[in-house]
Structure formats: C-alpha cells, structure tokens
Design a protein around this motif. Structure first.
Motif, mmCIF file in Angstrom:
data_model
loop_
_atom_site.group_PDB
_atom_site.id
_atom_site.type_symbol
_atom_site.label_atom_id
_atom_site.label_comp_id
_atom_site.label_asym_id
_atom_site.label_seq_id
_atom_site.Cartn_x
_atom_site.Cartn_y
_atom_site.Cartn_z
ATOM 1 N N ASN A 108 0.800 -1.446 0.141
ATOM 2 C CA ASN A 108 0.227 -0.113 -0.043
ATOM 3 C C ASN A 108 0.883 1.331 0.106
ATOM 4 O O ASN A 108 0.203 2.360 -0.398
ATOM 5 N N ALA A 109 1.979 1.398 0.512
ATOM 6 C CA ALA A 109 2.983 2.487 0.372
ATOM 7 C C ALA A 109 3.249 2.937 -1.130
ATOM 8 O O ALA A 109 3.407 4.138 -1.444
ATOM 9 N N HIS A 110 3.391 1.944 -1.892
ATOM 10 C CA HIS A 110 3.660 2.033 -3.307
ATOM 11 C C HIS A 110 2.162 2.605 -4.144
ATOM 12 O O HIS A 110 2.187 3.267 -5.221
ATOM 13 N N ALA A 111 1.109 2.302 -3.408
ATOM 14 C CA ALA A 111 -0.121 2.759 -4.052
ATOM 15 C C ALA A 111 -0.525 4.085 -3.737
ATOM 16 O O ALA A 111 -1.701 4.508 -4.368
ATOM 17 N N LEU A 112 0.123 4.568 -2.977
ATOM 18 C CA LEU A 112 -0.516 6.129 -2.580
ATOM 19 C C LEU A 112 -0.272 7.164 -3.884
ATOM 20 O O LEU A 112 0.584 7.089 -4.637
ATOM 21 N N LEU A 113 -1.384 7.770 -3.971
ATOM 22 C CA LEU A 113 -1.498 8.657 -5.269
ATOM 23 C C LEU A 113 -0.586 10.123 -4.975
ATOM 24 O O LEU A 113 -0.171 10.833 -5.925
ATOM 25 N N GLU A 114 -0.150 10.272 -3.847
ATOM 26 C CA GLU A 114 0.682 11.452 -3.270
ATOM 27 C C GLU A 114 1.647 10.989 -2.399
ATOM 28 O O GLU A 114 1.237 10.243 -1.775
ATOM 29 N N LYS A 115 2.828 11.464 -2.588
ATOM 30 C CA LYS A 115 4.173 11.020 -1.480
ATOM 31 C C LYS A 115 3.606 11.552 -0.287
ATOM 32 O O LYS A 115 2.834 12.641 0.132
ATOM 33 N N SER A 116 3.684 10.443 0.708
ATOM 34 C CA SER A 116 3.303 10.604 2.341
ATOM 35 C C SER A 116 4.827 11.369 3.021
ATOM 36 O O SER A 116 5.771 11.435 2.294
ATOM 37 N N THR A 117 4.530 11.836 4.069
ATOM 38 C CA THR A 117 5.696 12.684 4.833
ATOM 39 C C THR A 117 6.667 11.808 5.237
ATOM 40 O O THR A 117 7.826 12.194 5.393
ATOM 41 N N GLN A 118 6.542 10.502 5.114
ATOM 42 C CA GLN A 118 7.498 9.305 5.606
ATOM 43 C C GLN A 118 8.409 8.797 4.508
ATOM 44 O O GLN A 118 9.079 8.046 4.705
ATOM 45 N N GLN A 119 8.003 9.218 3.473
ATOM 46 C CA GLN A 119 8.531 8.821 2.084
ATOM 47 C C GLN A 119 9.501 9.816 1.428
ATOM 48 O O GLN A 119 9.397 10.847 1.367
ATOM 49 N N LYS A 120 10.726 9.102 1.071
ATOM 50 C CA LYS A 120 11.761 10.020 0.469
ATOM 51 C C LYS A 120 11.595 10.444 -1.020
ATOM 52 O O LYS A 120 11.858 11.481 -1.581
ATOM 53 N N SER A 121 10.881 9.533 -1.651
ATOM 54 C CA SER A 121 10.642 9.803 -2.992
ATOM 55 C C SER A 121 9.195 9.465 -3.514
ATOM 56 O O SER A 121 8.334 9.067 -2.659
ATOM 57 N N LYS A 122 8.724 9.858 -4.638
ATOM 58 C CA LYS A 122 7.185 9.753 -4.964
ATOM 59 C C LYS A 122 6.868 8.149 -5.174
ATOM 60 O O LYS A 122 7.785 7.461 -5.625
ATOM 61 N N PRO A 123 5.816 7.743 -4.676
ATOM 62 C CA PRO A 123 5.478 6.319 -4.899
ATOM 63 C C PRO A 123 4.990 6.159 -6.083
ATOM 64 O O PRO A 123 4.737 6.930 -7.108
ATOM 65 N N MET A 124 5.029 4.820 -6.469
ATOM 66 C CA MET A 124 4.827 4.353 -7.593
ATOM 67 C C MET A 124 3.529 4.876 -8.444
ATOM 68 O O MET A 124 3.450 5.346 -9.645
ATOM 69 N N ALA A 125 2.411 4.751 -7.772
ATOM 70 C CA ALA A 125 1.083 5.387 -8.235
ATOM 71 C C ALA A 125 1.375 6.733 -8.702
ATOM 72 O O ALA A 125 0.657 7.173 -9.761
ATOM 73 N N ASN A 126 1.839 7.526 -7.881
ATOM 74 C CA ASN A 126 2.080 8.934 -8.241
ATOM 75 C C ASN A 126 3.016 9.196 -9.541
ATOM 76 O O ASN A 126 2.865 9.789 -10.420
ATOM 77 N N ALA A 127 4.192 8.111 -9.422
ATOM 78 C CA ALA A 127 5.163 8.494 -10.544
ATOM 79 C C ALA A 127 4.549 7.937 -11.939
ATOM 80 O O ALA A 127 4.965 8.446 -12.918
ATOM 81 N N LEU A 128 3.594 6.888 -11.914
ATOM 82 C CA LEU A 128 2.725 6.537 -13.172
ATOM 83 C C LEU A 128 2.003 7.779 -13.855
ATOM 84 O O LEU A 128 2.004 7.686 -15.116
ATOM 85 N N PHE A 129 1.833 8.801 -13.177
ATOM 86 C CA PHE A 129 1.074 9.985 -13.842
ATOM 87 C C PHE A 129 1.929 11.113 -13.582
ATOM 88 O O PHE A 129 1.643 12.427 -14.499
ATOM 89 N N SER A 130 3.034 11.417 -12.933
ATOM 90 C CA SER A 130 3.455 12.680 -12.910
ATOM 91 C C SER A 130 5.236 12.741 -13.353
ATOM 92 O O SER A 130 5.900 13.645 -12.648
ATOM 93 N N SER A 131 5.640 11.501 -13.925
ATOM 94 C CA SER A 131 6.826 11.478 -14.413
ATOM 95 C C SER A 131 7.057 11.968 -15.997
ATOM 96 O O SER A 131 5.858 12.053 -16.699
ATOM 97 N N LYS A 132 8.136 12.097 -16.296
ATOM 98 C CA LYS A 132 8.519 12.695 -17.836
ATOM 99 C C LYS A 132 8.043 11.576 -18.723
ATOM 100 O O LYS A 132 7.764 11.953 -20.036
ATOM 101 N N PHE A 133 8.030 10.531 -18.273
ATOM 102 C CA PHE A 133 7.908 9.316 -19.147
ATOM 103 C C PHE A 133 6.280 8.916 -19.190
ATOM 104 O O PHE A 133 6.108 8.077 -19.882
ATOM 105 N N SER A 134 5.574 9.561 -18.319
ATOM 106 C CA SER A 134 4.176 9.044 -18.022
ATOM 107 C C SER A 134 3.364 9.060 -19.428
ATOM 108 O O SER A 134 3.560 10.057 -20.301
ATOM 109 N N ILE A 135 2.698 7.920 -19.648
ATOM 110 C CA ILE A 135 1.338 8.272 -20.669
ATOM 111 C C ILE A 135 0.221 7.989 -20.058
ATOM 112 O O ILE A 135 -0.993 8.119 -20.527
ATOM 113 N N PHE A 136 0.073 8.275 -18.555
ATOM 114 C CA PHE A 136 -1.360 8.196 -18.094
ATOM 115 C C PHE A 136 -1.457 9.428 -17.337
ATOM 116 O O PHE A 136 -0.441 10.215 -17.086
#
Length: 279
Positions: free
Chosen positions: A175-203
């Motif tokens: 469930n930490a990878h499924a977060l739509l936005e990074k939590s305060t406990q995470q150093k980098s963006k979670p997978m779910a967020n990266a799927l739509f917020s990265s340069k390579f995103s198609i979603f």
C-alpha cells in the motif's frame, strides 16, 4: 525491507477516513462475485492498483476477480505483481508448460522461509495459476535495481502497457507504493504517483484507480520480525467497519485524490503463508 513493511502497515491501519454518510450512501456490497456496478465504476480507469498488506489470501483473490471481470468484457488486461522483473522468464515458462510443480520450485517460491515477505505466498501462486488458465498475462514489475525503486516500477509498468497495447492493467502492490501522493514518511514519489507525474508518463491522474485494502480484523504473513511469520493485528474500529454491517464491500472515493481513491473492505482478512512453508 522491514522499515518499508512497517510504513505499509501503519498506512493501512491509520490512513484518513471518509465520512459515515458517504459510506452508507455509496458502499457496494460484495458477496461471492463482483457486482456489475463495480465494473461501471472501474471502466474509465486504465490502471487499477490494489494497495495491500503482503501475505494475505484476500488481496490476490480480489486481483483475480477484477482481472476476470475485465477480461469477460473483452478488454485487453494484464495483472502486475510486485515481483522482481528477473522472475518474468519463469512466469512466461509456466504459461507455456502449465507445470505448477516447476513453478513451486522456482525463485522466489523456493526461497528459505526467513526471506519470505508475503509476496510469494500460496495465494500469489494460485493467482498465477488461475490467470494462466484464462490467458490473462502476468507481469513482474519490481525492478532489479532498487535505486529509485518506485520510479523503476512505474517505468516497467508503462513499458509493458505500451508494448502489449493493453486497455487496462491491474496491479497488486504494497500500500505504500499505491499512494497517489507522497507521504511525509517517504523520500521519493510512490509508484502510483510516478505513473502519472513523471516525464515518461502516458497516464493522467484520472487514469489511476488506487484501491486501499481495509479490514477490521487482519492476519497476514509479513516480515516484521527477524523471521517472518503470521501476524495478527488487533481489530481496528473505523468508520469503514462501524457503520456498514457487511463482511465485504467496495467504495469508490473520487474525492480522496491524495492517498487512495477507493476502498475494498473485508471484515476479516486471513493470512497466506509461503507456498513451500512447513510449520
């Protein structure tokens, strides 16, 4: 790994809640099969993620039911598992041979018990077996290189989605990878967020349905001690368990765009030990 699992456990037990009124009005009861109403809700989404606590029976079973439902609607769908991409060849071989004994003796199912963190459980093996019978592809998206792990996950998922020309992909993830936005406990963006917020995103974010696996009473095979074992988490009373008497239900929560935008609730979640576990 233990720190990540502790974070995931904390998220699943203590995350923000939706109001009682909203739950009572919108919850969809689930008994054996998934109701048609659920397909109507998930139809617009291209990526469906179930944020789970590893090592349960219910998470993999729901993933299979969702994939079967989408497959029955003639949509091209694949299932993504949080397993190393190095395991993909073994999965592909199993789809060709249907040799379950060979799968059982392969990595990661044949790892010693002390390395089994719930991602190679009996329930996961049965999910792979049932998906093969329906010819629903299984994708191992966890990158071999764990530097920027969640970004690597998102890249692997994106590549597969494009290469296989999928309509939808269903992901089973901690469930930490499924977060739509990074939590305060995470150093980098979670997978779910990266799927739509990265340069390579198609979603876009509107393409992502992130379902939070919630329960009242939970047992799971997790690595919270030196030797993994079945852990029983004390019953947690929340609005999700208090106001709906059902044993199981689905709730779409589109207003929750920062964490998870849906919930799947079970009154009781049961543990699934490793496939080769001996007491």
């Amino acid at each position: 790994m233990k720190k990540l699992l502790l974070l995931a456990t904390t998220i699943i037990l203590l995350s923000a809640q939706t109001t009682q009124e909203f739950i009572e009005k919108n919850a969809i009861r689930v008994q054996n099969e998934l109701p048609a109403k659920i397909y109507k809700i998930i139809k617009p989404y291209r990526v469906i993620i179930l944020g789970e606590l590893h090592g349960t029976n219910e998470g993999p079973e729901l993933i299979y039911k969702l994939s079967q439902l989408i497959h029955s609607k003639k949509e091209k769908v694949a299932v993504g598992l949080e397993m190393s991409e190095t395991f993909q060849k073994t999965i592909d071989t199993f789809f060709q041979t249907n040799n379950f004994e060979q799968l059982k003796q392969s990595i990661p199912f044949n790892y010693p018990t002390k390395f089994q963190d719930g991602r190679s459980s009996t329930a996961i093996a049965l999910l792979i077996k049932k998906a093969a019978l329906k010819e629903i592809p299984i994708i191992c998206y966890d990158p071999e290189d764990w530097n920027n792990r969640d970004i690597g996950m998102a890249k692997n998922i994106t590549k597969v989605f494009q290469a296989k020309k999928l309509d939808k992909i269903i992901l089973l993830a901690g469930n930490a990878h499924a977060l739509l936005e990074k939590s305060t406990q995470q150093k980098s963006k979670p997978m779910a967020n990266a799927l739509f917020s990265s340069k390579f995103s198609i979603f876009s974010q509107k393409d992502i349905l992130s379902i939070h696996m919630r329960s009242y009473n939970t047992k799971a095979w997790v690595m919270l001690t030196e030797i993994p074992k079945i852990h029983h988490f004390s019953p947690i009373g929340t609005v999700y368990s208090k106001y709906i008497p059902w044993d199981m239900y689905f709730l779409h929560e589109p207003h929750n765009s920062k964490k998870y935008n849906a919930t799947f609730f079970w009154r009781n979640i049961t543990a699934s030990p490793p496939l080769n576990w001996k007491k």
